[in-house]
Each structure stands twice: as C-alpha cells, then as structure tokens.
Write a protein that holds these residues in place. Structure first.
Motif, PDB file in Angstrom:
ATOM      1  N   ILE A  44       0.870  -1.176   0.000  1.00 18.77           N
ATOM      2  CA  ILE A  44       0.000   0.000   0.000  1.00 18.77           C
ATOM      3  C   ILE A  44       0.902   1.219   0.000  1.00 18.77           C
ATOM      4  O   ILE A  44       1.680   1.422   0.926  1.00 18.77           O
ATOM      5  CB  ILE A  44      -0.933   0.011   1.222  1.00 18.77           C
ATOM      6  CG1 ILE A  44      -1.869  -1.201   1.194  1.00 18.77           C
ATOM      7  CG2 ILE A  44      -1.741   1.309   1.254  1.00 18.77           C
ATOM      8  CD1 ILE A  44      -2.676  -1.391   2.462  1.00 18.77           C
ATOM      9  N   PRO A  93      -3.502   1.004  -2.896  1.00 21.08           N
ATOM     10  CA  PRO A  93      -3.359  -0.405  -2.511  1.00 21.08           C
ATOM     11  C   PRO A  93      -3.066  -1.270  -3.746  1.00 21.08           C
ATOM     12  O   PRO A  93      -3.816  -1.247  -4.726  1.00 21.08           O
ATOM     13  CB  PRO A  93      -4.724  -0.759  -1.907  1.00 21.08           C
ATOM     14  CG  PRO A  93      -5.400   0.570  -1.647  1.00 21.08           C
ATOM     15  CD  PRO A  93      -4.880   1.470  -2.729  1.00 21.08           C
ATOM     16  N   ILE A  95      -3.065  -4.824  -4.443  1.00 22.72           N
ATOM     17  CA  ILE A  95      -3.601  -5.988  -3.745  1.00 22.72           C
ATOM     18  C   ILE A  95      -3.965  -7.081  -4.744  1.00 22.72           C
ATOM     19  O   ILE A  95      -4.591  -6.806  -5.779  1.00 22.72           O
ATOM     20  CB  ILE A  95      -4.858  -5.595  -2.930  1.00 22.72           C
ATOM     21  CG1 ILE A  95      -4.553  -4.426  -1.981  1.00 22.72           C
ATOM     22  CG2 ILE A  95      -5.404  -6.802  -2.188  1.00 22.72           C
ATOM     23  CD1 ILE A  95      -3.546  -4.725  -0.905  1.00 22.72           C
ATOM     24  N   LEU A 225      -6.239   0.387   6.167  1.00 21.45           N
ATOM     25  CA  LEU A 225      -6.206  -0.360   4.909  1.00 21.45           C
ATOM     26  C   LEU A 225      -5.497  -1.696   5.087  1.00 21.45           C
ATOM     27  O   LEU A 225      -5.947  -2.719   4.567  1.00 21.45           O
ATOM     28  CB  LEU A 225      -5.528   0.481   3.833  1.00 21.45           C
ATOM     29  CG  LEU A 225      -6.346   1.671   3.319  1.00 21.45           C
ATOM     30  CD1 LEU A 225      -5.484   2.583   2.457  1.00 21.45           C
ATOM     31  CD2 LEU A 225      -7.572   1.201   2.530  1.00 21.45           C
TER      32      LEU A 225
END
Length: 230
Positions: A44, A93, A95, A225
């Motif tokens: 992140i 982010p 991810i 987050l």
C-alpha cells in the motif's frame, strides 16, 4: 497425495513515498502490477501529489471546466475527473484480490470502510452515496451519527465529498486507489465537476474544524487499509 496448504499471506506492506509526481507514480504502479506473480507481497503506497487533474478511463471532457494551468493526465482508472494536490493523503493499494479471496465489489466496500473508520477517529461521520463511490459528510452536522435516508430528491444536497475513489483491476490485482482530503487548497475543485457531479462541494478535514497533520492521517488510513485488506 494432496498439495500442502499454502502459508497465509503476510499483511500488505506500507510504503511511504512522500510528495511525488503523479505520472511517474502511475507508471510505477502499472509496472509493479504487470510484473507481480502469485507470490508477490501486497503493498500500500502512501503519498501526496503536486497539483494535477486526473481523468478516468471513460471520463467526459465537459466535466473539466477550467484547468487554470494545472496539468491534466488521462489515466486508466474508473470514474471521472478528480483533483490531487498537497494536503491530500493518496493511498494506492496494490492488492491481489484472488489471493485475498474477494471480488471487486467487496474490495471497494473495504476501501470505503477504511476511510469511514479513519474519519471516525477524528469524530467525523462519513457516509456512502448509492452509485457514487467515495465518502461524503453531512455539512450541517459532520459529527452527527444519523444515517442518511434514501431515496433523496437531490442526492448530494447538504453533502460535501471528503474522499474520492477510483481503481483499476488487472489480472485480479488492483492499483490506483483512494484520496482523503486533509488540509488543502480546495479552489482547484471548482475547476471541475468532481467525479462527474456538477456543483458537488468538496471539503477537507480542516474545513470541518479538524486540526491534524498529513502524516497522522496517512498513518491512520494506512493502518486501516492494512487491517481491512489482510
């Protein structure tokens, strides 16, 4: 013989980038995403940008009213035009949704929830608006806990937008992200229809009477987050 279960993925790593230009950061996000493998740890990125307007992939040019010399960058994220500038926490982010075991709708929900919980820590109540990603506040009572009622004749009446959201998913991996306004020069938002909504007011924590600093908000949002995306 069955395969041994895979070890749990470690939590995403927070990467502090400071103030960085938008276009090289976008290029770096894309390169990270294109190069990653199923074993690449999630990250992140936390940063802020010099003044820049960014236009979403399907962004309509009429929503850019007057750039007034501020650069305009076409991007591949979802959504319409938005503004980034000093005093705004931008979180990107990176991810792997497949490894996390969620789909895009759940991912967006978790991004927004992380912002809601960050605001709650400053005694500000954030709200979602159906069909309009991002987080909003009730300008008449920013700390009040009353839920908004739907449907509303004018969805944005009495609301100010404090966080914008725009994402891109490639091979089940995310980039772009969310921007939370802390203490900004808000005038550049008057040069656009924020996120495609005419006359939508944009606010920051300072406007709402919250006295804090960029680093504190970035740390709290980053921690949320990591918690929500792990």
């Amino acid at each position: 013989m069955t395969d041994a279960p895979r070890a749990p993925r470690p939590p995403a790593t927070l990467r502090w980038m400071g103030r960085v230009d938008y276009e090289p950061t976008l290029a770096a996000m894309r390169a990270f995403t294109e190069a990653r493998t199923p074993d690449t740890p999630d990250e992140i990125w936390l940063c802020e940008h010099p003044p820049v307007y960014t236009q979403g992939q399907a962004g309509r040019p009429e929503h850019l009213l007057d750039a007034a010399g501020i650069p305009v960058v076409q991007t591949n994220r979802g959504g319409q035009v938005t503004y980034h500038g000093p005093g705004q926490v931008v979180a990107y982010p990176l991810i792997d949704l497949r490894a996390l075991g969620i789909f895009v709708k759940e991912y967006v929900y978790r991004l927004e929830h992380a912002v809601l919980k960050t605001l709650e820590g400053f005694d500000i109540t954030g709200h979602r608006v159906p069909g309009a990603p991002g987080i909003y506040v009730n300008l008449a009572d920013p700390g009040g806990h009353a839920a908004l009622t739907w449907p509303r004749p004018e969805p944005f009446q009495g609301l100010g937008k404090i966080a914008a959201l725009g994402i891109k998913v490639s091979r089940n991996c995310t980039y772009h992200g969310v921007a939370l306004n802390v203490d900004m020069d808000l005038k550049p938002f008057q040069g656009i229809n924020p996120c495609g909504y005419a006359s939508l007011q944009t606010v920051d924590l300072a406007t709402l009477g919250v006295r804090t600093d960029w680093t504190t908000v970035a740390q709290r949002l980053g921690d949320r987050l990591v918690s929500h995306l792990g």
